[in-house]
Design a protein around this motif. Structure first.
Motif, short mmCIF file in Angstrom:
data_model
loop_
_atom_site.label_atom_id
_atom_site.label_comp_id
_atom_site.label_asym_id
_atom_site.label_seq_id
_atom_site.Cartn_x
_atom_site.Cartn_y
_atom_site.Cartn_z
N PRO A 46 0.93 -1.14 -0.14
CA PRO A 46 -0.05 0.06 -0.12
C PRO A 46 0.78 1.45 -0.09
CG PRO A 46 -0.58 -1.63 1.62
CD PRO A 46 0.66 -2.03 1.07
N GLY A 47 0.44 2.34 -0.74
CA GLY A 47 1.46 3.50 -1.00
C GLY A 47 0.87 4.54 -0.08
N PRO A 48 1.14 5.65 -0.18
CA PRO A 48 0.60 6.87 0.41
C PRO A 48 -0.60 7.21 -0.03
CG PRO A 48 2.36 7.65 -1.13
CD PRO A 48 2.13 6.19 -1.09
N GLY A 49 -1.49 7.74 1.00
CA GLY A 49 -2.95 8.29 0.46
C GLY A 49 -3.76 6.91 -0.09
N ALA A 50 -4.42 7.11 -1.09
CA ALA A 50 -5.22 5.82 -1.62
C ALA A 50 -4.59 5.17 -2.84
CB ALA A 50 -6.52 6.40 -2.14
N SER A 51 -3.02 5.03 -2.76
CA SER A 51 -2.32 4.52 -3.71
C SER A 51 -1.88 2.95 -3.17
CB SER A 51 -1.20 5.39 -3.99
OG SER A 51 -0.13 5.16 -3.05
N TYR A 52 -1.55 2.04 -4.32
CA TYR A 52 -1.06 0.86 -4.18
C TYR A 52 -0.10 0.56 -5.07
CZ TYR A 52 -1.43 -4.36 -3.83
OH TYR A 52 -1.22 -5.63 -3.73
N MET A 53 0.66 -0.35 -4.93
CA MET A 53 1.76 -0.83 -6.04
C MET A 53 1.92 -2.47 -5.71
SD MET A 53 3.80 -0.53 -8.56
CE MET A 53 4.07 1.29 -8.71
N GLN A 54 1.97 -3.09 -6.97
CA GLN A 54 2.28 -4.44 -7.17
C GLN A 54 3.21 -4.78 -8.21
OE1 GLN A 54 -0.93 -7.43 -6.35
NE2 GLN A 54 0.23 -8.71 -8.13
N ARG A 55 4.28 -5.41 -7.94
CA ARG A 55 5.12 -5.81 -8.88
C ARG A 55 5.31 -7.21 -8.92
NH1 ARG A 55 8.87 -2.75 -6.97
NH2 ARG A 55 8.64 -0.87 -8.17
N ASN A 56 5.32 -7.81 -9.97
CA ASN A 56 5.38 -9.19 -10.31
C ASN A 56 6.50 -9.49 -11.02
OD1 ASN A 56 2.64 -8.93 -9.45
ND2 ASN A 56 1.83 -10.20 -10.95
N HIS A 57 7.37 -10.56 -10.65
CA HIS A 57 8.56 -11.01 -11.24
C HIS A 57 8.31 -12.44 -11.45
CE1 HIS A 57 11.01 -7.67 -9.53
NE2 HIS A 57 10.00 -7.66 -8.48
N TYR A 58 8.71 -12.84 -12.71
CA TYR A 58 8.11 -14.11 -13.08
C TYR A 58 9.49 -14.87 -13.83
CZ TYR A 58 3.36 -12.62 -13.17
OH TYR A 58 2.21 -11.85 -12.77
N PHE A 59 9.76 -16.14 -13.52
CA PHE A 59 10.84 -16.93 -13.85
C PHE A 59 10.65 -18.34 -14.15
CE2 PHE A 59 11.57 -14.23 -10.21
CZ PHE A 59 12.81 -13.35 -10.55
N TRP A 60 11.33 -18.53 -15.50
CA TRP A 60 10.79 -19.84 -16.10
C TRP A 60 12.06 -20.67 -15.98
CZ3 TRP A 60 8.17 -15.68 -17.57
CH2 TRP A 60 6.80 -15.52 -17.91
N ASP A 61 11.95 -22.05 -16.16
CA ASP A 61 13.17 -22.92 -15.93
C ASP A 61 14.15 -22.85 -17.13
OD1 ASP A 61 12.20 -24.03 -13.44
OD2 ASP A 61 11.41 -25.89 -14.39
N ASP A 62 13.43 -22.28 -18.15
CA ASP A 62 14.35 -22.05 -19.63
C ASP A 62 14.98 -20.78 -19.60
OD1 ASP A 62 12.38 -19.97 -20.14
OD2 ASP A 62 11.59 -21.14 -21.80
N GLY A 63 15.17 -19.86 -18.34
CA GLY A 63 15.64 -18.85 -18.19
C GLY A 63 15.11 -17.43 -18.64
N ARG A 64 13.72 -17.61 -19.14
CA ARG A 64 13.09 -16.41 -19.41
C ARG A 64 12.59 -15.73 -18.02
NH1 ARG A 64 7.69 -17.80 -21.89
NH2 ARG A 64 8.18 -19.85 -20.83
N LYS A 65 12.62 -14.26 -17.87
CA LYS A 65 12.19 -13.50 -17.00
C LYS A 65 11.30 -12.60 -17.45
CE LYS A 65 16.60 -14.26 -14.75
NZ LYS A 65 17.79 -13.45 -14.17
N GLU A 66 10.25 -12.04 -16.50
CA GLU A 66 9.49 -10.92 -16.86
C GLU A 66 9.10 -10.14 -15.46
OE1 GLU A 66 5.71 -11.87 -18.69
OE2 GLU A 66 6.56 -12.92 -20.33
N VAL A 67 9.03 -8.75 -15.68
CA VAL A 67 8.80 -8.02 -14.40
C VAL A 67 7.54 -7.06 -14.93
CG1 VAL A 67 9.40 -6.15 -12.88
CG2 VAL A 67 10.97 -8.06 -13.61
N HIS A 68 6.65 -7.08 -14.45
CA HIS A 68 5.31 -6.15 -14.42
C HIS A 68 5.05 -5.44 -13.08
CE1 HIS A 68 4.74 -8.30 -18.23
NE2 HIS A 68 4.86 -9.44 -17.72
#
Length: 152
Positions: A46-68
């Motif tokens: 939860p952030g300040p005031g009425a804000s919020y942040m979610q960060r997703n990190h994904y990792f596959w066995d073949d080495g692929r990575k994503e961040v959203h």
């Protein structure tokens, strides 16, 4: 649900879910086959005031990575997301649970409902339901389920 000390109940719920969660996402086909599986690290704050942040990190066995990143805004006791990747809203369904309803902007004919259940301070379960509206489907939409297990 009424505000407590000026804070909407959804923020109280989000504080319970805050932290860094490690899990395995499993996407399962309607016939029970695993079609994708990858590790994830999800940061929720939860952030300040009425804000919020979610960060997703994904990792596959073949080495692929994503961040959203998914910044959100609280309004009318709901959390709203509108990013380049998706838009949706989260509503509390109880003291520990919430329902996230969203659509990926790249797949506008698919709607996802995700039930998030907080088991305790270190364990949660997340389950997705997908609905695709396809031209070859029934008028009310083709139903397909995918499950996700959260193992912090």
């Amino acid at each position: 649900m009424a505000e407590v000390n000026g804070e909407p109940p959804v923020m109280k719920l989000l504080r319970k879910h805050a932290g860094v969660w490690e899990s395995t996402f499993m996407h399962i086909s309607p016939d029970g086959k695993i079609i994708d599986q990858h590790k994830s690290v999800v940061e929720k704050y939860p952030g300040p005031g009425a804000s919020y942040m979610q960060r997703n990190h994904y990792f596959w066995d073949d080495g692929r990575k994503e961040v959203h990143e998914f910044p959100g805004v609280i309004k009318d006791n709901k959390l709203f997301f509108d990013t380049a990747r998706l838009d949706g809203e989260l509503v509390p369904t109880g003291e520990t649970d919430c329902l996230l309803m969203f659509k990926f902007k790249s797949v506008p004919d698919m709607a996802i409902q995700e039930m998030i259940h907080l088991v305790d301070e270190t364990h949660c379960c997340r389950t997705w339901q997908l609905r695709e509206q396809r031209q070859d489907s029934a008028p009310d939409g083709h139903q397909r389920g995918q499950n996700q297990r959260c193992h912090p």
